[in-house]
Design a protein around this motif. Structure first.
Motif, mmCIF file in Angstrom:
data_model
loop_
_atom_site.group_PDB
_atom_site.id
_atom_site.type_symbol
_atom_site.label_atom_id
_atom_site.label_comp_id
_atom_site.label_asym_id
_atom_site.label_seq_id
_atom_site.Cartn_x
_atom_site.Cartn_y
_atom_site.Cartn_z
ATOM 1 N N THR A 156 0.999 -1.174 -0.152
ATOM 2 C CA THR A 156 -0.131 -0.049 0.377
ATOM 3 C C THR A 156 0.750 1.274 -0.129
ATOM 4 N N SER A 157 2.287 0.961 -0.277
ATOM 5 C CA SER A 157 2.849 2.121 0.259
ATOM 6 C C SER A 157 4.554 1.940 0.217
ATOM 7 N N ALA A 158 4.660 3.183 -0.640
ATOM 8 C CA ALA A 158 5.819 4.076 -1.994
ATOM 9 C C ALA A 158 6.717 4.458 -0.799
ATOM 10 N N ASP A 159 6.621 4.564 0.910
ATOM 11 C CA ASP A 159 7.720 5.213 1.742
ATOM 12 C C ASP A 159 8.475 4.194 2.492
ATOM 13 N N MET A 160 8.578 3.668 2.247
ATOM 14 C CA MET A 160 9.997 2.647 3.062
ATOM 15 C C MET A 160 10.942 1.893 1.751
ATOM 16 N N PRO A 161 11.282 2.406 0.768
ATOM 17 C CA PRO A 161 12.108 2.385 -0.165
ATOM 18 C C PRO A 161 13.306 1.038 0.309
ATOM 19 N N TYR A 162 13.343 0.264 1.865
ATOM 20 C CA TYR A 162 14.752 -0.391 1.752
ATOM 21 C C TYR A 162 14.444 -1.515 2.721
ATOM 22 N N LEU A 163 15.957 -2.166 2.570
ATOM 23 C CA LEU A 163 15.607 -3.543 2.570
ATOM 24 C C LEU A 163 16.682 -3.367 3.312
ATOM 25 N N ILE A 164 17.056 -4.269 4.273
ATOM 26 C CA ILE A 164 17.968 -4.170 5.181
ATOM 27 C C ILE A 164 18.522 -5.950 5.218
ATOM 28 N N SER A 165 19.983 -6.142 4.790
ATOM 29 C CA SER A 165 20.867 -6.982 4.119
ATOM 30 C C SER A 165 21.990 -7.603 5.785
ATOM 31 N N PRO A 166 21.520 -8.725 6.085
ATOM 32 C CA PRO A 166 21.740 -9.788 7.228
ATOM 33 C C PRO A 166 23.115 -10.114 7.409
ATOM 34 N N VAL A 167 23.869 -9.711 5.472
ATOM 35 C CA VAL A 167 25.569 -9.823 5.094
ATOM 36 C C VAL A 167 26.385 -8.908 5.645
ATOM 37 N N THR A 168 25.575 -7.414 5.341
ATOM 38 C CA THR A 168 26.189 -6.008 4.643
ATOM 39 C C THR A 168 26.104 -5.438 6.957
ATOM 40 N N GLY A 169 24.625 -5.790 7.107
ATOM 41 C CA GLY A 169 24.029 -5.472 8.300
ATOM 42 C C GLY A 169 23.473 -3.975 8.114
ATOM 43 N N SER A 170 23.784 -3.344 6.844
ATOM 44 C CA SER A 170 23.544 -2.313 6.222
ATOM 45 C C SER A 170 21.843 -2.417 5.605
ATOM 46 N N GLY A 171 21.745 -1.109 5.279
ATOM 47 C CA GLY A 171 20.187 -0.785 4.226
ATOM 48 C C GLY A 171 20.526 -0.929 3.201
ATOM 49 N N VAL A 172 19.498 -1.646 1.839
ATOM 50 C CA VAL A 172 19.544 -1.088 1.246
ATOM 51 C C VAL A 172 18.731 -0.504 0.082
ATOM 52 N N SER A 173 18.939 -0.371 -0.727
ATOM 53 C CA SER A 173 17.440 0.567 -1.995
ATOM 54 C C SER A 173 16.664 -0.535 -2.090
ATOM 55 N N ALA A 174 15.494 -0.486 -2.567
ATOM 56 C CA ALA A 174 14.456 -1.501 -2.915
ATOM 57 C C ALA A 174 13.996 -0.417 -3.323
#
Ligand SMILES: C[S@@+](CC[C@H](N)C(=O)[O-])C[C@H]1O[C@@H](n2cnc3c(N)ncnc32)[C@H](O)[C@@H]1O
Length: 492
Positions: free
Chosen positions: A403-421
């Motif tokens: 329903t929303s495009a407001d959080m265009p990120y995912l979290i990677s357990p490999v890098t421990g940081s956010g990834v744009s998606a």
């Protein structure tokens, strides 16, 4: 703000922060002025061994942030709808290993800045790390009068909603530019800035241009303020700032080398690159580690690709101009990381990188990080432990994309940081997780049920067929390019 990234930047300056020396050790982390709290929630998910705290005096931000963290069943994060003053005076907070503030320090009053310094003075442990970003001079100097005009125009139109006030201000600035007003003539780069500004969301523009408090710092003044909290500048949090050859001419490097005072040197450096926004890491009690400890820690540090291998470019734009990266170093490095995340120690233990040398590889990795192609990665054990909580948060973010495009990120357990998606990638990943055979059709069902259409190159695609053709192209791109690296990053 992610611990692994702070750690890497500190190590490049020969600093081993206590909080990060042993990756298995629990640490405490606070974010001041967390907004909607997505970053700090991702930090909690990627660091289950940490306990994370965050405040923002806007209660709706905190309600949303708590909902997100609760939905992901994160037990190690605590949100407070406190002002900085209330947060400072709580008696139920631990001492912190890390305190971060992003998009805050330039946009609050002197009184609130003092409260933040008091917080750092009282609550940050000796040896603790502080990340702070702020607007700086000289980069902002030519555009500051533009902001003054925007404020005056917005003040005069108080009856209108904020986006309309911003539009009026932009209209006037555009008209002035068209008349070749002296201000624009004297500052030829302002036209480009005005154009770029109009691409930002009205929310961002309101924050940046209409905020009542807005302080532009010289780095040396910010460092003096932080010294009141016993903090010392330790490192920039931007990987690219560590590589002089892509930022400074040889003559500039010489001028800087002759300046002994670190705060003055950083400030002069800002003049060289015309800096307008800094991300700085300060330490309470700056102590360098030995160069042997530094080399050891960097040799053991793992790295991962954050873009598909095919999408990596050997050209980068830096303050010195366009830089062509050496294929003999970068190609095998990218190939090695495309195989799996690994440390420099692993990479130089075998061909074809065996003869390349640690320094060269470290510099190449630092440049790739600054280009958004690579990220420092968690140690294998930490990545495994972070996987369940990252999976849960990602599942919540994917559901939200319905329903929303407001959080265009995912979290990677490999890098421990956010990834744009973006929302489309999130929905396609949701389709994969739900074993849907046709990704484009799955996304189209969601969009069409909400009467939404795809906007392509500024044009709305009206018919279902047009939307489906576009979605099929995006699905092919997703499957061919994004899925492999989402898998590699432990997300898919
Ligand atoms: C630009 S936002 C940055 C949000 C977040 N750190 C980020 O980077 O997305 C600044 C935040 O600081 C919060 N803030 C401003 N003044 C504050 C105060 N006195 N006490 C607590 N929060 C405050 C605002 O509500 C806002 O959410």
């Amino acid at each position: 703000m992610f611990p692994g990234i702070l750690n890497f930047n500190l190590l490049l300056k020969q600093v081993q922060a206590d909080a990060f020396a042993d990756p298995a050790k629990p640490f405490t982390y606070a974010e001041l002025g967390c907004g909607h709290g997505l970053t700090v929630t991702m930090i909690a998910a990627a660091n289950p061994q940490a306990v994370v705290y965050a405040n923002d005096f806007n209660p709706s931000h905190i309600v949303g942030a708590r909902k997100l963290a609760d939905a992901a069943k994160l037990k190690n994060i605590h949100f407070f709808d406190d002002s900085f003053e209330e947060f400072l005076n709580r008696d139920d907070l631990p001492a912190f290993d890390v305190v971060s503030l992003h998009g805050v320090y330039s946009w609050i009053s002197e009184e609130n800045r003092k409260l933040i310094r008091d917080f750092l003075r009282r609550r940050l442990k000796p040896g603790g790390v502080c990340y702070a970003s702020y607007n700086v001079l000289p980069g902002w100097a030519p555009a500051a009068p533009m902001r003054k005009l925007m404020i005056e125009i917005a003040e005069g139109e108080k009856a209108k909603p904020i986006p309309a006030r911003i539009d009026s201000a932009i209209d006037l600035l555009n008209s002035l530019q068209k008349t070749n007003a002296g201000y624009f003539k004297a500052n030829p780069l302002l036209g480009t800035r005005l154009e770029a500004m109009q691409k930002h969301s009205r929310n961002y523009l309101a924050h940046e241009y209409l905020n009542r408090d807005w302080t532009l710092f010289y780095h040396c003044d910010a460092a003096r303020e932080m010294a009141e909290a016993k903090l010392t500048f330790a490192a920039p949090a931007n990987a690219s700032d560590h590589v002089d050859v892509v930022n400074l001419t040889v003559d500039q490097q010489q001028i800087l080398a002759d300046i002994a005072d670190p705060a003055l040197r950083e400030t002069v450096r800002d003049f060289c690159v015309n800096q307008q926004f800094r991300r700085d890491i300060f330490l309470k009690g700056l102590l360098n580690c030995s160069s042997q400890e530094q080399v050891n820690a960097l040799l053991n540090q793992r790295f991962a690709l954050t873009l598909p291998r095919a999408g990596l470019s050997l050209k980068g734009n830096f303050p010195v101009g366009e830089v062509n990266l050496q294929p003999t170093v970068y190609e095998p490095l990218a190939d090695a990381l495309a195989e799996r995340p690994q440390s420099i120690r692993e990479m130089i233990s075998k061909e074809p990188l065996a003869g390349t040398g640690y320094q060269k590889i470290l510099q190449a990795l630092t440049i790739m990080i600054s280009m958004g192609q690579v990220s420092p990665a968690l140690a294998d054990k930490q990545a495994r432990e972070a996987k369940p909580s990252c999976d849960r948060l990602n599942a919540v973010l994917l559901e939200r994309a319905r329903t929303s495009a407001d959080m265009p990120y995912l979290i990677s357990p490999v890098t421990g940081s956010g990834v744009s998606a973006d929302r489309f990638s999130q929905l396609m990943l949701l389709a994969v997780r739900e074993n849907k055979p046709d990704l484009a059709d799955f996304v189209w069902q969601i969009l069409s049920a909400q009467n939404q259409r795809i906007l392509k190159d500024g044009v709305t695609l009206e018919t279902p067929e047009q939307n489906l053709v576009e979605l099929r192209n995006r699905a092919a791109d997703f499957t061919g390019k994004q899925m492999p690296f989402l898998k590699q990053l432990g997300i898919a």
